[in-house]
Design a protein around this motif. Structure first.
Motif, PDB file in Angstrom:
ATOM      1  N   ALA A 197       0.834  -1.206   0.000  1.00  0.00           N
ATOM      2  CA  ALA A 197       0.000   0.000   0.000  1.00  0.00           C
ATOM      3  C   ALA A 197       0.866   1.252   0.000  1.00  0.00           C
ATOM      4  N   PHE A 198       1.933   1.249   0.783  1.00  0.00           N
ATOM      5  CA  PHE A 198       2.832   2.407   0.823  1.00  0.00           C
ATOM      6  C   PHE A 198       3.485   2.633  -0.539  1.00  0.00           C
ATOM      7  N   ILE A 199       3.935   1.570  -1.170  1.00  0.00           N
ATOM      8  CA  ILE A 199       4.553   1.700  -2.490  1.00  0.00           C
ATOM      9  C   ILE A 199       3.537   2.234  -3.503  1.00  0.00           C
ATOM     10  N   GLY A 200       2.344   1.648  -3.494  1.00  0.00           N
ATOM     11  CA  GLY A 200       1.327   2.067  -4.467  1.00  0.00           C
ATOM     12  C   GLY A 200       0.904   3.519  -4.314  1.00  0.00           C
ATOM     13  N   VAL A 201       0.632   3.939  -3.075  1.00  0.00           N
ATOM     14  CA  VAL A 201       0.119   5.291  -2.854  1.00  0.00           C
ATOM     15  C   VAL A 201       1.246   6.295  -2.653  1.00  0.00           C
ATOM     16  N   GLY A 202       2.218   5.939  -1.803  1.00  0.00           N
ATOM     17  CA  GLY A 202       3.260   6.895  -1.437  1.00  0.00           C
ATOM     18  C   GLY A 202       4.336   7.095  -2.480  1.00  0.00           C
ATOM     19  N   ILE A 203       4.722   6.035  -3.162  1.00  0.00           N
ATOM     20  CA  ILE A 203       5.834   6.139  -4.112  1.00  0.00           C
ATOM     21  C   ILE A 203       5.331   6.261  -5.551  1.00  0.00           C
ATOM     22  N   LEU A 204       4.444   5.355  -5.956  1.00  0.00           N
ATOM     23  CA  LEU A 204       3.956   5.373  -7.336  1.00  0.00           C
ATOM     24  C   LEU A 204       2.837   6.388  -7.559  1.00  0.00           C
ATOM     25  N   ARG A 205       2.280   6.930  -6.474  1.00  0.00           N
ATOM     26  CA  ARG A 205       1.226   7.949  -6.536  1.00  0.00           C
ATOM     27  C   ARG A 205      -0.034   7.468  -7.243  1.00  0.00           C
ATOM     28  N   TRP A 206      -0.344   6.180  -7.070  1.00  0.00           N
ATOM     29  CA  TRP A 206      -1.583   5.646  -7.612  1.00  0.00           C
ATOM     30  C   TRP A 206      -2.734   6.109  -6.722  1.00  0.00           C
ATOM     31  N   PRO A 207      -3.938   6.200  -7.262  1.00  0.00           N
ATOM     32  CA  PRO A 207      -5.083   6.603  -6.440  1.00  0.00           C
ATOM     33  C   PRO A 207      -5.341   5.603  -5.306  1.00  0.00           C
ATOM     34  N   LEU A 208      -5.656   6.136  -4.140  1.00  0.00           N
ATOM     35  CA  LEU A 208      -5.879   5.310  -2.963  1.00  0.00           C
ATOM     36  C   LEU A 208      -6.973   4.275  -3.194  1.00  0.00           C
ATOM     37  N   LEU A 209      -8.080   4.686  -3.822  1.00  0.00           N
ATOM     38  CA  LEU A 209      -9.173   3.748  -4.059  1.00  0.00           C
ATOM     39  C   LEU A 209      -8.749   2.593  -4.957  1.00  0.00           C
ATOM     40  N   ALA A 210      -7.923   2.865  -5.957  1.00  0.00           N
ATOM     41  CA  ALA A 210      -7.456   1.796  -6.844  1.00  0.00           C
ATOM     42  C   ALA A 210      -6.562   0.818  -6.082  1.00  0.00           C
ATOM     43  N   VAL A 211      -5.682   1.358  -5.233  1.00  0.00           N
ATOM     44  CA  VAL A 211      -4.790   0.495  -4.446  1.00  0.00           C
ATOM     45  C   VAL A 211      -5.610  -0.352  -3.473  1.00  0.00           C
TER      46      VAL A 211
END
Length: 184
Positions: free
Chosen positions: A153-167
């Motif tokens: 979750a940290f990689i998806g949202v914090g690093i890759l900046r993917w939308p929280l809902l998608a992650v």
């Protein structure tokens, strides 16, 4: 959710109102820290695991996660009256304080000392948030699966900046299946 757990004593709506007023009035910047402190450490109404489970459920529901947690706890111990007392206690005092501060800010907000005080308060709030994360992480089991989902979750949202809902949409089903398989 049952109104009261068999192992827990029934707690009155007045006690819930007072405890949640204490949480609401002291939780500037980090309500989970103060809610955990009040419900787990001070009142001992919940175990560490129950708190984490209810907080996780509160984060999945729409609305403020701690408010969701407090409604569930209030209902658990005193039914609908407890849920209403939890909301009134948690929101009542801060509501009055914010109205008062808004009136003061309108009058004195341009002063440099007020700006400096608000900057300092934001640093305190960030510190409380980090402290809450550390205490909650200590409550995690020593298995690797919960940590894996935290890192993903940290990689998806914090690093890759993917939308929280998608992650969340991608990780939540996987985490549920992993937890279910871990229970067997």
């Amino acid at each position: 959710m049952q109104p009261a757990a068999p192992h827990a004593a029934r707690v009155g709506a007045i006690a819930i109102f007072i405890s949640f007023s204490r949480i609401g009035l002291s939780s500037f910047g980090s309500p989970p820290f103060w809610a955990r402190r009040e419900l787990v450490e001070r009142q001992r109404w919940l175990t560490e695991q129950e708190f984490l489970d209810l907080l996780a459920l509160g984060q999945l529901l729409p609305g403020a996660n701690v408010l969701n947690l407090l409604v569930m706890v209030g209902y658990r111990f005193a039914g609908w009256a407890g849920a209403a007392a939890a909301v009134a206690g948690f929101l009542g005092g801060p509501f009055l304080i914010v109205i008062s501060l808004g009136m003061l800010a309108q009058r004195y907000g341009a002063l440099p000392s007020v700006h400096d005080a608000l900057t300092g308060m934001s640093a305190v709030a960030a510190g409380l948030l980090v402290a809450t994360g550390v205490k909650m992480a200590a409550g995690f089991s020593r298995r690797w699966r919960p940590w894996l989902f935290c890192v993903l979750a940290f990689i998806g949202v914090g690093i890759l900046r993917w939308p929280l809902l998608a992650v969340l949409a991608a990780l939540a089903p996987c985490a549920i299946v992993a937890a279910w398989k871990g229970q067997k």
